[in-house]
Scaffold this motif. Structure first.
Motif, short mmCIF file in Angstrom:
data_model
loop_
_atom_site.label_atom_id
_atom_site.label_comp_id
_atom_site.label_asym_id
_atom_site.label_seq_id
_atom_site.Cartn_x
_atom_site.Cartn_y
_atom_site.Cartn_z
N VAL A 30 -5.74 7.08 -1.79
CA VAL A 30 -4.73 6.59 -0.85
C VAL A 30 -3.81 7.73 -0.42
O VAL A 30 -3.49 7.88 0.77
CB VAL A 30 -3.93 5.40 -1.44
N LYS A 31 -3.41 8.57 -1.37
CA LYS A 31 -2.52 9.69 -1.04
C LYS A 31 -3.21 10.71 -0.14
O LYS A 31 -2.57 11.32 0.71
CB LYS A 31 -2.01 10.34 -2.32
N ASP A 36 1.80 11.08 3.61
CA ASP A 36 3.26 10.92 3.64
C ASP A 36 3.71 9.61 3.00
O ASP A 36 4.59 8.93 3.49
CB ASP A 36 3.80 11.07 5.06
N THR A 37 3.09 9.28 1.86
CA THR A 37 3.52 8.10 1.10
C THR A 37 4.53 8.52 0.04
O THR A 37 4.58 9.68 -0.36
CB THR A 37 2.34 7.39 0.42
N GLU A 38 5.28 7.55 -0.41
CA GLU A 38 6.26 7.75 -1.48
C GLU A 38 5.85 6.85 -2.64
O GLU A 38 5.54 5.67 -2.43
CB GLU A 38 7.64 7.35 -0.97
N GLU A 39 5.82 7.40 -3.84
CA GLU A 39 5.45 6.61 -5.03
C GLU A 39 6.68 6.00 -5.67
O GLU A 39 7.71 6.65 -5.80
CB GLU A 39 4.74 7.49 -6.05
N THR A 40 6.52 4.77 -6.11
CA THR A 40 7.58 4.08 -6.81
C THR A 40 6.97 2.96 -7.66
O THR A 40 5.77 2.72 -7.59
CB THR A 40 8.61 3.51 -5.80
N ILE A 41 7.80 2.32 -8.44
CA ILE A 41 7.40 1.11 -9.15
C ILE A 41 8.10 -0.04 -8.44
O ILE A 41 9.31 -0.01 -8.22
CB ILE A 41 7.83 1.15 -10.64
N PRO A 46 2.72 0.18 -9.91
CA PRO A 46 2.73 1.40 -9.10
C PRO A 46 2.54 1.02 -7.63
O PRO A 46 1.70 0.19 -7.30
CB PRO A 46 1.53 2.19 -9.63
N THR A 47 3.34 1.63 -6.79
CA THR A 47 3.36 1.30 -5.38
C THR A 47 3.37 2.59 -4.56
O THR A 47 4.08 3.54 -4.90
CB THR A 47 4.63 0.49 -5.04
N LEU A 48 2.60 2.61 -3.49
CA LEU A 48 2.66 3.70 -2.53
C LEU A 48 3.28 3.13 -1.26
O LEU A 48 2.75 2.18 -0.67
CB LEU A 48 1.27 4.27 -2.26
#
Length: 120
Positions: A30-31, A36-41, A46-48
């Motif tokens: 996915v990355k 230009d994705t941002e990773e977070t929870i 886990p979320t992109l």
């Protein structure tokens, strides 16, 4: 356990190595597709994020793993998901029945297209 993780690395590090490798494969794919994705929870998963919106979530449960590409992507590509258990928002898979790279790419592209179009 992974449910209490506050970072993606923390979440992944708590997993069985084989499941971690599978989710890392999805994460990298996915990355690569949407750099230009941002990773977070988010929601404990886990979320992109893309353009400040969740593009995909992925998670590991006791009996399966899940990939959340959006209900729009699932609906549009439902004919290619017949071998998987799906919900309105998720596709369940296992190490024995992983999601193919081309399917992941297409699911992500559908959701990215919908985000770019301003669909909410």
């Amino acid at each position: 356990m992974a449910e209490k993780a506050t970072t993606v690395e923390e979440y992944l590090s708590a997993l069985d190595p084989a499941r971690r490798a599978e989710l890392e494969r999805i994460r990298a794919l996915v990355k690569q597709l949407v750099p230009d994705t941002e990773e977070t929870i988010s929601y404990g998963m886990p979320t992109l994020k893309y353009k400040n919106r969740a593009l995909v979530y992925y998670t590991s449960s006791k009996k399966h793993m899940s990939f959340y590409p959006s209900s729009w992507a699932i609906e549009e590509l439902k004919d290619r998901l017949e071998n998987y258990t799906t919900t309105a928002h998720a596709i369940q898979f296992t190490l024995a029945t992983p999601l193919p790279d081309d399917l992941i790419r297409d699911l992500v592209r559908v959701h990215q297209r919908e985000i770019d179009a301003g669909r909410s």
